[in-house]
Design an enzyme around this catalytic site. Sequence first.
Site, mmCIF file in Angstrom:
data_model
loop_
_atom_site.group_PDB
_atom_site.id
_atom_site.type_symbol
_atom_site.label_atom_id
_atom_site.label_comp_id
_atom_site.label_asym_id
_atom_site.label_seq_id
_atom_site.Cartn_x
_atom_site.Cartn_y
_atom_site.Cartn_z
ATOM 1 N N GLY A 256 -9.469 20.839 -4.863
ATOM 2 C CA GLY A 256 -8.195 20.087 -4.727
ATOM 3 C C GLY A 256 -8.345 18.877 -4.204
ATOM 4 C CD GLU A 257 -4.514 14.632 -1.675
ATOM 5 O OE1 GLU A 257 -4.457 13.814 -1.009
ATOM 6 O OE2 GLU A 257 -3.590 15.415 -2.039
ATOM 7 C CB THR B 152 -0.863 0.109 1.241
ATOM 8 O OG1 THR B 152 -0.112 0.414 2.445
ATOM 9 C CG2 THR B 152 -1.696 -1.253 1.494
ATOM 10 C CB CYS B 153 0.256 4.954 -0.143
ATOM 11 S SG CYS B 153 -1.106 4.809 1.125
ATOM 12 C CD GLN C 261 -8.534 3.444 2.167
ATOM 13 O OE1 GLN C 261 -7.403 3.500 2.311
ATOM 14 N NE2 GLN C 261 -9.333 4.005 1.554
ATOM 15 C CD GLN D 288 -4.943 -1.061 1.475
ATOM 16 O OE1 GLN D 288 -4.447 -1.088 2.831
ATOM 17 N NE2 GLN D 288 -4.725 0.218 0.928
#
Lengths: 434, 274
Positions: A188-189, A47-48, A113, A117
């Site tokens: 934006g984000e 994952t990130c 999450q 994953q």
Amino acid sequence: MNFLSITINHKTAPIELREALHLSRNEIVDFIPVLKNELSEGVVISTCNRTEIFGLPKNDNFNSNSLVSSLLEFKPVKEIKPENFVKYFSCGAVKHLFSVSAGIDSLIIGDSQILGQVKEAYEISEDLNFTGTILSRLFDSAVKVGKRSISETGIGEGAVTVSYAAVQVVEKIFANLDKKSALIIGAGETAELAAVHLHDKGVEKITISNRTIERAEKLAEKIHGEIIPFQFLKEHLHNFDIIISATSSDNFILTKEDIIPAVKKRKGSPVVIMDIAVPRDVEPEVKKIDNVFYHDMDSLKIIVDQNLLKRRNEIPIVEKIIMEEMVSFFGWYNALEVVPTIKSLREFFDEIRSDELEKIRNKISDDDYAKIEDMTRRMIGRILHNPTVKLREVAESGANLQKLTSNTILLKELFALDKNRTNNNSQKESKDNH
Amino acid sequence: MLATIEFLNIVLPVLYLFTFVVYAYDFFAEKNLLTNSKRIFLFITLFVHIFYLLLRTMEYDHTPITNKFEIFSLLAFSICFSYFILELLTDIRGTGLFIIFFSVVFQTVSTFFIEHDYAVPDVLRNRLLGLHVISALLGYSGITISAVYGVLFLILYKNLKASKFGLIFNRLPSLEILEKLSFYSLVIGFALLSVAITIGVIWLPSAFPNFSYTDPKIIGTAIVWFVYGTGIVSKLFANWYGKKVIIFSLSGFVFAILSLIFTSTLANTFHSFY
């Protein structure tokens, strides 16, 4: 148990390195054949925030550094050092996997999450025939730990991001979000995250307004929303129950003078203004207007901090769940080790029984033979019941491995199980050859 | 039967207090351990209370409205019963402690001062009076619950405005729900008050020779009824929202209580039985 885990995560490496080493689904699929050279079963989670390899080595003299080398050969990242990787073995590796799936090893404690994953990573390995009985059971237990942590503790409760905290405050003001309309200023984000949260919560009408209209259109398309040209923004304020502003503007976009007429037009119907921009987009004075609920980053951060603290307080309960599942898993695993001995013991007795039955086969009637066969089967079952149960109990408790080993060895020696099995097998083989 | 009545009279405040403590624990502990079971305690308390009221009715051959302390007991029951129905209908369980508190107070006072041997005037044995009083009590329970939700609304409103995200923020339902609960209980209370007033207008002139429409209690009740009626109409037809509605409702409640105190203690009225 020679299960191992090699990890690089937010505790061991900065985000640049984690990002550089991140493996996409396709990359994992390509990397698994490489791993198959060294592991009999394995799973790769990436994952990130983490890249992890879990697996069972093919050989006892396996060197975990070679696995790191394989990973870095597959995806070279120059800046990575050996100390960026942490290795866990046996119980430690199982505990680490369970901590990951429970979310207590995540950057944001209780991250919801990660469980998905973990499941997805296991499915990839399963599809590539890189999982067996042990990993299958282990990942089942890991998923169970994750689910239990969510349902039995508060580890996943409360908003832990500013944009979600904003939605939590909105929910304290309005009951039915599906009948409310929201305006998102910015594209934006942060604005996108807030828009997605509101959309997930069922807000019926979401409108985006941004200086660059193309970006507004893109976000609106993503959440099935509408857009308002930025220059007409103030004329439409009264139409919205929720206003979330997250732009990078240096000046206030909305002032008290803009909000007062909008509130008047709303006849006192409450309006929530969430200013999640730094520097702020909305003049803080608007909080003095009746029925206007204004919150900025500082106030929302209070909620986030409170919820993070609550989640941290839940960690001991999650750890208790992890311990319970570890006991259960190792009970199963240890029982696996006594299964061959139990099987040999039963076969040994069955063979004696068969030999003795064979001797009387032609001396008695078929009916009597059937009765004696049945009786001897039950007799052996009863004789072996207690030793089998006791051996399993010692194995499943996992508390006394020395006792388990000595019991197993004693059984093997008393009944010459290894010798017997070898002799019988060779006899059978020679019979078959003849 | 008298022994059972006396026993239940002692048990009831204990039950109410216990239920209150359970609701308070659930509210403050934030662990949701008793979220489901607390409703069972409330049900048991109400069941015992209704049994007690029925026993009194049978034993004394009149509805338990013949003295202040019987009224207090009935009020304790009607407040909790109204809340119980509201909790069942809305499934909002976090506010019970603020309402059950009133029942604890009323029932405790009733238990300490109620008498079990007393003479009852014939006029108080009338069934229409029973209906009149019970509907009035349920009506006042409705507006009391409405006021409690109104106060909770204002507390949460102030907390939200001041960015205080503590226990109140975590445990109370949303402002919109509190407003709805306050308004619904007000409407129910108003409807029951209307029934009580209607019965009173039909029955009182025939029961009391000195009946007068200028009696302070009748005027006070009529004003309370008119204030609440105006509030309800404004909310429904003039689209009043939030704080405005709540402040109107709370003002109505304060006026109703002051009117009750004034007409029961200071004013000279035919409408005083105790």
